[in-house]
Design a protein around this motif. Structure first.
Motif, PDB file in Angstrom:
ATOM      1  N   SER A  78      69.386  71.450 -19.235  1.00 17.81           N
ATOM      2  CA  SER A  78      69.674  72.785 -19.766  1.00 17.81           C
ATOM      3  C   SER A  78      70.517  73.554 -18.748  1.00 17.81           C
ATOM      4  N   GLN A  79      71.099  74.667 -19.200  1.00 14.78           N
ATOM      5  CA  GLN A  79      71.877  75.514 -18.287  1.00 14.78           C
ATOM      6  C   GLN A  79      71.001  75.996 -17.135  1.00 14.78           C
ATOM      7  N   ALA A  80      69.762  76.351 -17.443  1.00 14.73           N
ATOM      8  CA  ALA A  80      68.839  76.829 -16.405  1.00 14.73           C
ATOM      9  C   ALA A  80      68.538  75.717 -15.390  1.00 14.73           C
ATOM     10  N   GLU A  81      68.341  74.493 -15.886  1.00 11.10           N
ATOM     11  CA  GLU A  81      68.082  73.362 -14.980  1.00 11.10           C
ATOM     12  C   GLU A  81      69.296  73.078 -14.099  1.00 11.10           C
ATOM     13  N   LYS A  82      70.492  73.144 -14.698  1.00  7.05           N
ATOM     14  CA  LYS A  82      71.721  72.932 -13.915  1.00  7.05           C
ATOM     15  C   LYS A  82      71.853  73.992 -12.829  1.00  7.05           C
ATOM     16  N   ALA A  83      71.608  75.248 -13.205  1.00  6.41           N
ATOM     17  CA  ALA A  83      71.708  76.341 -12.234  1.00  6.41           C
ATOM     18  C   ALA A  83      70.700  76.148 -11.110  1.00  6.41           C
ATOM     19  N   ALA A  84      69.473  75.764 -11.467  1.00  3.35           N
ATOM     20  CA  ALA A  84      68.438  75.535 -10.457  1.00  3.35           C
ATOM     21  C   ALA A  84      68.828  74.381  -9.538  1.00  3.35           C
ATOM     22  N   MET A  85      69.359  73.310 -10.141  1.00  4.09           N
ATOM     23  CA  MET A  85      69.748  72.144  -9.339  1.00  4.09           C
ATOM     24  C   MET A  85      70.844  72.514  -8.340  1.00  4.09           C
ATOM     25  N   PHE A  86      71.854  73.241  -8.793  1.00  3.34           N
ATOM     26  CA  PHE A  86      72.920  73.660  -7.885  1.00  3.34           C
ATOM     27  C   PHE A  86      72.362  74.542  -6.778  1.00  3.34           C
ATOM     28  N   ASP A  87      71.401  75.400  -7.121  1.00  3.64           N
ATOM     29  CA  ASP A  87      70.772  76.243  -6.113  1.00  3.64           C
ATOM     30  C   ASP A  87      69.997  75.397  -5.108  1.00  3.64           C
ATOM     31  N   TYR A  88      69.240  74.420  -5.597  1.00  2.00           N
ATOM     32  CA  TYR A  88      68.472  73.543  -4.697  1.00  2.00           C
ATOM     33  C   TYR A  88      69.403  72.791  -3.748  1.00  2.00           C
ATOM     34  N   VAL A  89      70.478  72.249  -4.283  1.00  2.00           N
ATOM     35  CA  VAL A  89      71.419  71.473  -3.460  1.00  2.00           C
ATOM     36  C   VAL A  89      72.075  72.384  -2.419  1.00  2.00           C
ATOM     37  N   ARG A  90      72.482  73.590  -2.835  1.00  2.00           N
ATOM     38  CA  ARG A  90      73.085  74.521  -1.879  1.00  2.00           C
ATOM     39  C   ARG A  90      72.102  74.851  -0.765  1.00  2.00           C
ATOM     40  N   ARG A  91      70.836  75.096  -1.129  1.00  2.00           N
ATOM     41  CA  ARG A  91      69.824  75.417  -0.128  1.00  2.00           C
ATOM     42  C   ARG A  91      69.579  74.240   0.809  1.00  2.00           C
ATOM     43  N   MET A  92      69.554  73.017   0.269  1.00  2.00           N
ATOM     44  CA  MET A  92      69.384  71.830   1.127  1.00  2.00           C
ATOM     45  C   MET A  92      70.566  71.697   2.088  1.00  2.00           C
ATOM     46  N   ARG A  93      71.771  71.931   1.585  1.00  2.00           N
ATOM     47  CA  ARG A  93      72.946  71.867   2.456  1.00  2.00           C
ATOM     48  C   ARG A  93      72.862  72.929   3.546  1.00  2.00           C
ATOM     49  N   ASP A  94      72.443  74.142   3.189  1.00  2.00           N
ATOM     50  CA  ASP A  94      72.264  75.201   4.177  1.00  2.00           C
ATOM     51  C   ASP A  94      71.239  74.781   5.235  1.00  2.00           C
ATOM     52  N   ASN A  95      70.129  74.162   4.798  1.00  2.00           N
ATOM     53  CA  ASN A  95      69.102  73.700   5.735  1.00  2.00           C
ATOM     54  C   ASN A  95      69.661  72.666   6.708  1.00  2.00           C
ATOM     55  N   ILE A  96      70.436  71.720   6.177  1.00  2.00           N
ATOM     56  CA  ILE A  96      71.020  70.677   7.039  1.00  2.00           C
ATOM     57  C   ILE A  96      72.051  71.279   7.980  1.00  2.00           C
ATOM     58  N   ASP A  97      72.857  72.218   7.473  1.00  2.00           N
ATOM     59  CA  ASP A  97      73.837  72.889   8.338  1.00  2.00           C
ATOM     60  C   ASP A  97      73.140  73.614   9.485  1.00  2.00           C
ATOM     61  N   ALA A  98      72.044  74.308   9.167  1.00  2.00           N
ATOM     62  CA  ALA A  98      71.287  75.016  10.202  1.00  2.00           C
ATOM     63  C   ALA A  98      70.696  74.028  11.206  1.00  2.00           C
ATOM     64  N   ALA A  99      70.166  72.922  10.714  1.00  2.00           N
ATOM     65  CA  ALA A  99      69.599  71.899  11.607  1.00  2.00           C
ATOM     66  C   ALA A  99      70.686  71.314  12.501  1.00  2.00           C
ATOM     67  N   GLN A 100      71.881  71.108  11.940  1.00  2.00           N
ATOM     68  CA  GLN A 100      72.983  70.569  12.729  1.00  2.00           C
ATOM     69  C   GLN A 100      73.390  71.546  13.829  1.00  2.00           C
ATOM     70  N   ARG A 101      73.467  72.832  13.478  1.00  4.91           N
ATOM     71  CA  ARG A 101      73.812  73.843  14.490  1.00  4.91           C
ATOM     72  C   ARG A 101      72.750  73.890  15.593  1.00  4.91           C
TER      73      ARG A 101
END
Length: 172
Positions: free
Chosen positions: A123-146
């Motif tokens: 669903s559109q809501a699931e897609k939006a949530a998935m993109f949000d989850y992936v963005r947050r995971m990327r942010d977490n990895i970026d922070a860990a890398q820094r």
């Protein structure tokens, strides 16, 4: 015990997407094999910027020699040209040719088909949530890398300080 590891599942998904894109690549894009297609699409998305070999090296995490070899082959295939820039005689910006531009449209269509297949049934809501989850995971990895990179500097500094203290103690 069957323990699922999200990072491994994501890596497998990424490889599956790459394999699908490779297998369904349009015949018109046959000169754009493997990494060439990714470089072509990167150049197409960044037409408004000057892109140099060192930009490709950083973006795709490849060595200077690998980038040089890949770009030379792309130039030989007529996919790119390297144009000198006025502000620095050592630099040559990488520009797509008309041949590569025709490939871009086909690669975009193939990518859009893959994206539709990948997200089918969500669903559109699931897609939006998935993109949000992936963005947050990327942010977490970026922070860990820094943090890791900052820690590397501190480790080196700590070792130097320790070495200096040892020398001083030995001098006494």
């Amino acid at each position: 015990m069957d323990r699922r590891v999200l990072s491994m599942e994501m890596r497998a998904l990424g490889k599956s997407v790459d394999r699908y894109l490779g297998e369904t690549m349009p015949a018109s894009a046959s000169d754009a094999t493997g990494g060439n297609a990714r470089i072509i699409m990167f150049l197409a998305r960044n037409r408004d910027k000057d892109i140099y070999q060192h930009t490709i090296e950083r973006k795709f995490c490849i060595t200077r020699s690998t980038a040089s070899r890949v770009l030379a082959l792309m130039e030989k295939k007529g996919l790119i040209i390297r144009e000198p820039v006025a502000h620095d005689a050592r630099l040559k910006k990488i520009v797509l040719t008309a041949k590569a531009d025709s490939i871009v449209a086909d690669l975009k269509r193939n990518g859009e088909r893959m994206e539709q297949r990948l997200l089918a049934g969500f669903s559109q809501a699931e897609k939006a949530a998935m993109f949000d989850y992936v963005r947050r995971m990327r942010d977490n990895i970026d922070a860990a890398q820094r943090e890791f990179e900052a820690g590397e500097g501190k480790t080196t500094q700590r070792n130097t300080t320790h070495d200096d203290m040892t020398k001083k103690e030995g001098d006494k």
